[in-house]
Scaffold this active site. Structure first.
Site, short mmCIF file in Angstrom:
data_model
loop_
_atom_site.label_atom_id
_atom_site.label_comp_id
_atom_site.label_asym_id
_atom_site.label_seq_id
_atom_site.Cartn_x
_atom_site.Cartn_y
_atom_site.Cartn_z
N ASP A 195 -0.31 15.12 6.10
CA ASP A 195 -0.25 13.92 6.95
C ASP A 195 -0.27 14.28 8.43
O ASP A 195 -1.04 13.72 9.21
CB ASP A 195 1.00 13.11 6.63
CG ASP A 195 0.87 12.40 5.29
OD1 ASP A 195 -0.28 12.28 4.81
OD2 ASP A 195 1.89 11.97 4.73
N ASN A 220 0.84 -1.19 0.00
CA ASN A 220 0.00 0.00 0.00
C ASN A 220 0.88 1.24 0.00
O ASN A 220 0.54 2.26 0.59
CB ASN A 220 -0.92 -0.02 1.22
CG ASN A 220 -2.10 0.93 1.07
OD1 ASN A 220 -2.31 1.51 0.01
ND2 ASN A 220 -2.86 1.10 2.14
N GLY A 244 2.19 4.24 -1.56
CA GLY A 244 2.06 5.25 -2.62
C GLY A 244 3.42 5.78 -3.02
O GLY A 244 3.66 6.09 -4.19
N HIS A 298 -1.67 3.40 9.35
CA HIS A 298 -0.74 3.67 10.45
C HIS A 298 -1.06 4.96 11.19
O HIS A 298 -0.99 5.02 12.42
CB HIS A 298 0.69 3.69 9.91
CG HIS A 298 0.90 4.63 8.75
ND1 HIS A 298 2.03 5.38 8.60
CD2 HIS A 298 0.10 4.97 7.69
CE1 HIS A 298 1.93 6.11 7.49
NE2 HIS A 298 0.78 5.86 6.92
N ARG A 299 -1.42 5.99 10.43
CA ARG A 299 -1.63 7.29 11.10
C ARG A 299 -2.91 7.30 11.95
O ARG A 299 -2.97 7.98 12.97
CB ARG A 299 -1.66 8.43 10.07
CG ARG A 299 -0.38 8.51 9.30
CD ARG A 299 -0.07 9.89 8.74
NE ARG A 299 1.10 9.77 7.90
CZ ARG A 299 2.34 9.62 8.35
NH1 ARG A 299 2.58 9.62 9.64
NH2 ARG A 299 3.36 9.49 7.53
N LYS A 331 3.91 0.45 8.82
CA LYS A 331 4.09 1.15 7.54
C LYS A 331 5.19 2.20 7.65
O LYS A 331 5.94 2.42 6.72
CB LYS A 331 2.77 1.81 7.13
CG LYS A 331 2.72 2.26 5.69
CD LYS A 331 1.32 2.70 5.35
CE LYS A 331 1.01 2.67 3.86
NZ LYS A 331 1.85 3.46 3.02
#
Ligand SMILES: Nc1ncnc2c1ncn2[C@@H]1O[C@H](COP(=O)(O)OP(=O)(O)OP(=O)(O)O)[C@@H](O)[C@H]1O
Ligand SMILES: Nc1ccn([C@H]2C[C@H](O)[C@@H](COP(=O)(O)O)O2)c(=O)n1
Length: 674
Positions: free
Chosen positions: A325, A94, A96, A397-398, A432
């Site tokens: 983010d 996943n 990007g 993850h975030r 991640k």
């Protein structure tokens, strides 16, 4: 890393201490690709070790790069613009930051040199749009198939013929990663003429483009730029390895600890090492947002120290386009603010690892917050009464890292209701970018109370086995208290101290040089684990454990095992003396016949000769001594649950205890992963 279905965070208190950040994901994956395309060997120091960098490394290996990893150093011998294979099927998870630039680089290489490359990922990756990049590359003459849905991975890149007379046009208003991908790939096409890129629409996340330009320059590519709309890669641009490059810490990951300092750095600051005022990452500007909410920050080139300033935090209304983010962290800080916080210009959240605007709204509401969600904004009202919530993390993850900050709910002034724990589902999703995130968090926070489960019972009832399994399921630490008495017995025998010398044994216990390495026990540096498991060591431990002074000498050592996120302690007096406030106390028994049989099998399986009758006599004698002593005798605590496992196997016993524990938590049934 916590590879368990869910991790329960008890209410957390003040924070202080130092956290060293893992390397930046954005910088790591850019550097990997640039090193992989260069001629010669590049050494990357402190590269992020995570899911996203691992898929990039695998892809580079498949294309012919030589990669050696040695501690903090990763050495990459690049392919000098010529892949070793002209066909490859690359799985990019996943990531990007792997999918976009590899798409551009391999599309250009396939068009120039011939080739047939497939790029795919996890199902969510196949929902993340890449059509604007594909359109730009097709406009350039690359032959690209979207083999599933048009505009999304998987992609098949199979040649084409480059047309470089016109500028390459790319949209800049969905993801800046498309422009980054072209900037990193198009030097490969500058053999005969310069290549121009034109950005259509308002470019978002400009700081990420600055990282790209900065790193390209280190690899010998000087991009000419006219504002943020037109970029030119000069004719004859060639990647040249800079030799060694240090990867700075991840500024987005820093945001959780900056927030931590702002919330909980009350008596001392939280120090963050690896990123600071000299950072080239755009998310370092999260510091300004945190300061606007009241955080006190001092910084050096590669460190930050953050402590609480305004409390409650000050409400903000912020355009977050420059910190897409890190801005997620603000959404959770908003729970601790003095008014509603509005985060604007965050439409890009919708096409990240998950639809982060929707996900954040759902999870904050579970905590009790009032949240308004728009196409490109989020408004969060502060919370006075937190609900214990099981947070779904959407393989993002975030989401996991941000929402962990809800565990500081007891620090909110005027909070109504009790302090509540927070359950983080699928905590390993942090792999991640920050595999040891929770370990780092636990190393700097003071818990208000650490959950404890005690398992007491006679020898060979299976306490140790049960404690270890339950702890593994919950991500908790273990204390095998019998091991401490055994080690004192061994040390006493070696030092010539008699089992009757109470004062001598107590003095010895308080100066033991003990270290634990996983399940191994080191006495003055020597691994004595196997010696301690011998039957004689158990008998000696039982004899010396009658002495009150020895028990007192071992008291604080045992309490020291009570660490986040929780403890499962087994022994004889865990529930009665050492952890009388434990949240669950189990008294484990089995018939003497069953226990003797188990011990017999255990010894025989290790090749140690044994006689069943002798074992049974020994264990009954040990039971009698452990039960009959005056101080801390073996007995169930008044509030203990009795579990006779004579007829239960290990799995069934473990499930019983997990069920009892779950019933005591405020979350309903335990999430078994999704
Ligand atoms: N429920 C069970 N059913 C069958 N065997 C079991 C069960 N639980 C544990 N055992 C086995 O019994 C043996 C003794 O278990 P374990 O060492 O965990 O006991 P213990 O109570 O911790 O002993 P001690 O107090 O001597 O340290 C091991 O071989 C273990 O695998
Ligand atoms: N909390 C404890 C743990 C152990 N002991 C003593 C009594 C036991 O017979 C002996 C060895 O324990 P084991 O390793 O078999 O669990 O140590 C104790 O008094 N209190």
């Amino acid at each position: 890393m916590y590879a368990i279905p869910s991790l329960d965070l008890p209410p957390l208190g003040h924070a202080a201490g130092t956290v060293r950040l893992p390397g930046s994901k954005s910088i790591s994956n850019r550097l990997l690709l640039l090193a992989g395309l260069s001629q010669g060997c590049t050494t990357l120091v402190d590269l992020l070790d995570s899911d996203d960098t691992r898929v990039m490394l695998d892809a580079l290996r498949a294309l012919g790069c030589r990669i050696e990893q040695d501690g903090r150093h990763t050495r990459i011998t690049g392919i000098a613009g010529h892949p070793a294979v002209d066909r490859a099927d690359l799985f990019l998870g996943n990531a990007g930051t792997a999918m976009r630039p590899l798409t551009a680089a391999l599309a250009v290489l396939a068009a120039e040199q011939g080739g047939d490359y497939v790029l795919r990922g996890v199902p969510r990756m196949h929902e993340r749009p890449i059509g604007d990049l594909v359109d730009a590359l097709r406009g350039l003459g690359c032959d690209i198939d979207c083999t599933g849905q048009e505009g999304y991975p998987p992609l098949r890149l199979r040649g084409g013929s480059l047309r470089l007379d016109q500028p390459v046009r790319v949209r800049g208003d969905v993801s800046s990663q498309f422009l980054t991908a072209l900037l990193m790939a198009l030097p490969l096409a500058t053999g005969q003429q310069p290549v121009h890129i034109e950005v259509q629409g308002e470019l978002i996340s400009k700081p990420y483009i600055e990282i790209t330009l900065n790193l390209l320059e280190r690899f010998g590519i000087r991009v000419e730029r006219q504002g943020w709309q037109r970029f030119t890669l000069p004719r004859g641009s060639r990647y040249q390895t800079p030799g060694e490059v240090h990867v700075e810490g991840d500024a987005s990951s820093a945001s959780y600890f900056i927030a931590l300092g702002a919330l909980a750095g009350v008596e001392a600051p939280v120090r963050i090492e690896g990123v600071g005022s000299a950072s080239i990452q755009g998310d370092i500007r999260f510091v300004e947002a945190a300061e606007a909410m009241g955080a006190q920050v001092v910084s050096g080139p590669n460190w930050l120290e953050v402590r609480r300033g305004a409390w409650p935090l000050k409400a903000i209304d912020l355009d977050c386009n420059h910190i897409p983010d890190a801005a997620m962290t603000l959404a959770v800080m908003a729970l601790y603010a003095d008014g509603p916080c509005t985060l604007r210009n965050i439409a890009s959240w919708r096409v990240k690892e998950t639809d982060r605007i929707a996900a954040m709204a759902i999870e904050l509401r579970k905590l009790g917050a009032e949240v308004e969600e728009g196409a490109d904004f989020l408004r969060v009202q502060p919370l006075r009464r937190f609900a214990a919530a099981s947070i779904h993390t959407y393989d993002d993850h975030r989401m996991a890292m941000c929402l962990s900050l809800a565990a500081f709910n007891a620090l909110r002034d005027g909070v109504e209701g009790p302090a509540v724990p927070v359950r983080i589902e699928d905590p390993k999703c942090v792999a991640k970018t920050f595999p040891d995130y929770f370990e780092a968090l636990f190393s700097v926070v003071r818990p208000l109370s650490v959950p404890v489960i005690t398992i007491d019972g006679p020898t060979a009832s299976g306490k140790g086995t049960l404690a270890a399994e339950v702890a593994a399921r919950l991500g908790y630490h273990t204390l095998d208290s019998g091991m401490l008495y055994r080690v004192v017995g061994l040390a006493a025998t070696r030092a010539g101290i008699a089992a009757s010398d109470e004062a001598g044994l107590a003095a010895l216990a308080s100066r033991l040089q003990l270290r634990f390495d996983g399940t191994r026990v080191l006495l003055a540096g020597e691994d004595v684990t196997d010696l301690l498991r011998e039957e004689g060591a158990g008998v000696m431990a039982s004899q010396i454990s009658v002495w009150p002074a020895l028990r007192t000498a071992l008291h604080d050592l045992q309490c020291g095992f009570r660490q986040l996120p929780g403890l499962v302690a087994d022994g004889r007096d865990m529930g009665t003396v050492i952890f009388p406030q434990a949240g669950l106390k189990v008294f484990l028994t089995a018939t003497p016949a069953a226990r003797a049989e188990r011990r017999y099998k255990q010894l025989i399986s290790k090749g140690i000769p044994a006689k069943l009758d002798d074992l049974r006599q020994d264990l009954e004698a040990r039971d009698a001594r452990d039960k009959g002593r005056a101080t801390a005798p073996l007995k169930p605590a008044g509030d203990a649950i009795l579990l006779d496992n004579s007829g239960l196997d290990v799995d069934a016993s473990v499930q019983r205890v997990i069920d009892w524990w779950s019933e005591r938590q405020p979350f309903g049934h335990r999430a078994e992963g999704r």
